[in-house]
Scaffold this active site. Structure first.
Site, PDB file in Angstrom:
ATOM      1  N   GLY A  87       7.083 -21.400   6.765  1.00  0.00           N
ATOM      2  CA  GLY A  87       6.888 -20.350   5.777  1.00  0.00           C
ATOM      3  C   GLY A  87       5.570 -20.526   5.058  1.00  0.00           C
ATOM      4  N   SER A  88       5.488 -20.006   3.862  1.00  0.00           N
ATOM      5  CA  SER A  88       4.237 -20.007   3.118  1.00  0.00           C
ATOM      6  C   SER A  88       3.918 -21.390   2.574  1.00  0.00           C
ATOM      7  CB  SER A  88       4.319 -19.016   1.951  1.00  0.00           C
ATOM      8  OG  SER A  88       5.191 -19.505   0.942  1.00  0.00           O
ATOM      9  N   VAL A  99       5.643 -22.060  -0.904  1.00  0.00           N
ATOM     10  CA  VAL A  99       7.028 -22.518  -0.829  1.00  0.00           C
ATOM     11  C   VAL A  99       7.099 -23.896  -0.180  1.00  0.00           C
ATOM     12  CG1 VAL A  99       9.319 -22.012   0.088  1.00  0.00           C
ATOM     13  CG2 VAL A  99       7.889 -20.159  -0.788  1.00  0.00           C
ATOM     14  N   GLY A 100       6.221 -24.164   0.764  1.00  0.00           N
ATOM     15  CA  GLY A 100       6.197 -25.479   1.392  1.00  0.00           C
ATOM     16  C   GLY A 100       5.946 -26.593   0.393  1.00  0.00           C
ATOM     17  N   GLU A 139       5.659 -26.410   8.539  1.00  0.00           N
ATOM     18  CA  GLU A 139       4.722 -25.583   9.310  1.00  0.00           C
ATOM     19  C   GLU A 139       4.402 -24.388   8.441  1.00  0.00           C
ATOM     20  OE1 GLU A 139       2.978 -22.827  11.017  1.00  0.00           O
ATOM     21  OE2 GLU A 139       4.935 -22.392  11.903  1.00  0.00           O
ATOM     22  N   CYS A 172       1.555 -16.788  11.529  1.00  0.00           N
ATOM     23  CA  CYS A 172       0.796 -17.830  10.843  1.00  0.00           C
ATOM     24  C   CYS A 172      -0.487 -18.121  11.612  1.00  0.00           C
ATOM     25  CB  CYS A 172       1.635 -19.093  10.682  1.00  0.00           C
ATOM     26  SG  CYS A 172       2.296 -19.727  12.226  1.00  0.00           S
ATOM     27  N   GLN A 229       6.095  -7.049   0.683  1.00  0.00           N
ATOM     28  CA  GLN A 229       4.939  -7.517   1.442  1.00  0.00           C
ATOM     29  C   GLN A 229       3.870  -6.434   1.541  1.00  0.00           C
ATOM     30  OE1 GLN A 229       5.050 -10.904   1.531  1.00  0.00           O
ATOM     31  NE2 GLN A 229       4.671 -10.955   3.736  1.00  0.00           N
ATOM     32  N   GLU A 260      -3.499 -16.381   2.663  1.00  0.00           N
ATOM     33  CA  GLU A 260      -2.837 -15.745   3.796  1.00  0.00           C
ATOM     34  C   GLU A 260      -2.128 -14.476   3.321  1.00  0.00           C
ATOM     35  OE1 GLU A 260      -0.025 -17.317   7.380  1.00  0.00           O
ATOM     36  OE2 GLU A 260       0.719 -17.634   5.346  1.00  0.00           O
TER      37      GLU A 260
END
Length: 492
Positions: free
Chosen positions: A234-235, A238-239, A256, A290, A335, A389
């Protein structure tokens, strides 16, 4: 539009201990079709209680599953692969409806998930440790792989069936039980995978699927003390949160995360081929990769020619959910609004929108979440749109004078996931592959396209150094144990 009402229930439940479960308080949330904004289904809104039930089921099932020889585990996973193959059309119809992408694209994605599942099912015969030498007489040294325990798997919605397969198959072949937190935008894909897995003979509790929002279901999964490994896609934002929460209890973590991936077009490139791959990298899957090509770096001597070719090709793209279209909508309205806001801020700062930049509102699109394919130039390299991103069909053109400036700009990013260069020069290609700061690098093609047997992951803000899939994913989902055997020669 595809109609798939008979393929799934009106209310999508969790899978816990081999059974479909609703939430304790019967809370639901709406899942809308991105293609037209209509209601597709309602979904269980899980919270910490449901997550705990799933983890308890996984913890109880895991030791028995781990005792199944790896070869036999692979045979069970192979049955799941065969079930996916038999139901590939149904899975693809669900993926298409959930994401808005075409059936053709969804069918291909499902085929990729099947190939990945087959790869990991076969790894049951190859869960290699190693034997080696010892410096001490009469002593033998080796390593063996053992499961980590309970795996918490959190996925994104952009390629839903591929993302499910990407994590579930390596986690299970290593002998772990899993709790999959489905992406809230693609709940039905995770549900049907759970259904097929159980029907194929996967023991109850080995795979549990929890629906819900990240804050309400994902975060309790990350924080749960009985979850031994967390794998998150994910983003980056959040990672970082996942890293902090799981790191507090020293859980094993695989991240990732995002990308802002450069594609360099040199002055000796095949421009037709370069245009083709820029369009695919930037706009296929509505830019929701991604690994999307979002920074296009072009030598100044060919810049105007390439720009003209790229804009012309982009303006030929057809946007919509059918097999005749090039790409579909973005996944949800939030989004879409975020992307439009980012484009407008760039415009106000002096950027030039060469094409696109608008929501497609023709009556044929209904209330769908469509963004026209967007190319931007004259963007400051430090502007937020250059460094964040966006996860949509938006790309930026940059002008550079030569190879060294192109390489420097490619590396001048918070991210380091994928990169591509287009050149006829072997010397440039090798130097770029050596020096670009990315986990994946491609010559004369796109910024995406990794294969199931190869490791995928990035540097810097694109991840924490782990790699999935490939055999490298086995390092995420297993632990290595050193084994030393000493013998007494007098007993021979």
């Amino acid at each position: 539009m595809l109609v798939t009402a008979k393929l799934y229930p009106d209310e999508i439940p969790n899978w816990i201990n081999g059974q479909e479960r609703k939430s304790a308080n019967n809370e639901l949330f709406d899942k809308l079709r991105p293609a037209d904004g209509s209601l597709m289904c309602r979904v269980v809104r899980s919270r910490a209680e449901a997550v705990d039930q799933a983890v308890v089921a996984a913890k109880q099932a895991q030791p028995v599953w781990a005792d199944v020889p790896a070869v036999k585990r692979g045979e069970v996973l192979h049955e799941i692969v065969l079930a996916m193959k038999a139901h590939q059309a149904e899975i693809a119809r669900i993926v298409a409806e959930e994401t808005g992408k075409s059936y053709k694209e969804a069918y291909g994605e499902t085929g990729g998930a099947i190939a990945l599942g087959l790869f990991y099912a076969s790894e049951g015969q190859r869960l290699y440790g190693r034997t080696t030498t010892s410096g001490t007489p009469n002593k033998y040294a080796m390593t063996v792989r053992q499961p980590v325990g309970v795996a918490g798997l959190i996925i994104a919605a952009n390629t839903p069936i591929a993302n499910v397969a990407w994590k579930v198959f390596p986690a299970l072949i290593c002998g772990n039980a899993a709790v999959l937190k489905a992406a809230e935008d693609t709940p039905v894909t995770a549900w049907i995978f759970g259904k097929l897995a159980h029907a194929a003979g996967l023991p109850a509790g080995v795979l549990n699927v929890v629906q819900g929002y990240g804050e309400e279901a994902g975060q309790p999964l990350v924080a749960h003390p009985d979850v031994d490994v967390i794998s998150f896609t994910g983003s980056t934002e959040v990672g970082r949160l996942v890293q902090r929460i799981a790191g507090e209890r020293l859980a094993k973590i695989s991240l990732e995360l995002g990308g802002k991936n450069p594609l360099v077009v040199c002055d000796d490139a095949d421009l037709d081929n370069a245009v083709k791959w820029v369009v695919l990298s930037a706009f296929s899957n509505a830019g929701q990769r991604c690994a999307a090509g979002s920074r296009i770096i072009v030598f100044e001597s060919i810049y105007e020619q390439f720009r003209e070719m790229l804009v012309a090709r982009t303006q030929m793209l057809k946007v919509g959910p059918t097999d005749d279209d090039d790409f579909g909508p973005v996944i949800n309205e939030t989004q879409l609004k975020n992307m439009l806001t980012a484009i407008e801020r760039a415009r106000q700062s002096g950027a030039l929108i060469l094409t696109g930049g608008e929501q497609l509102s023709d009556p044929a699109y209904g209330q769908g979440f469509y963004l026209s394919p967007t190319i931007i130039e004259r963007v400051d390299r430090r502007h937020e749109i250059s460094e964040q991103e966006l996860f949509g069909p938006i790309t930026i053109l940059y002008r550079v004078k030569d190879f060294e400036e192109a390489l420097a700009l490619a590396n001048d990013s918070p991210y380091g996931l994928t990169a591509s260069i287009h050149t006829r020069s072997l010397h440039r290609a090798i130097r770029f592959c050596d020096k670009v700061q990315a986990g994946v690098v491609v010559v004369n093609a796109g910024t995406y396209g990794s294969e199931p047997h190869m490791p995928f992951g990035g540097l810097k803000a694109s991840g924490n150094g782990t790699r999935e899939p490939g055999t490298e994913a086995l390092d995420v989902y297993s632990e290595l144990k050193d084994v030393y055997i000493n013998i007494d020669p007098s007993q021979l």
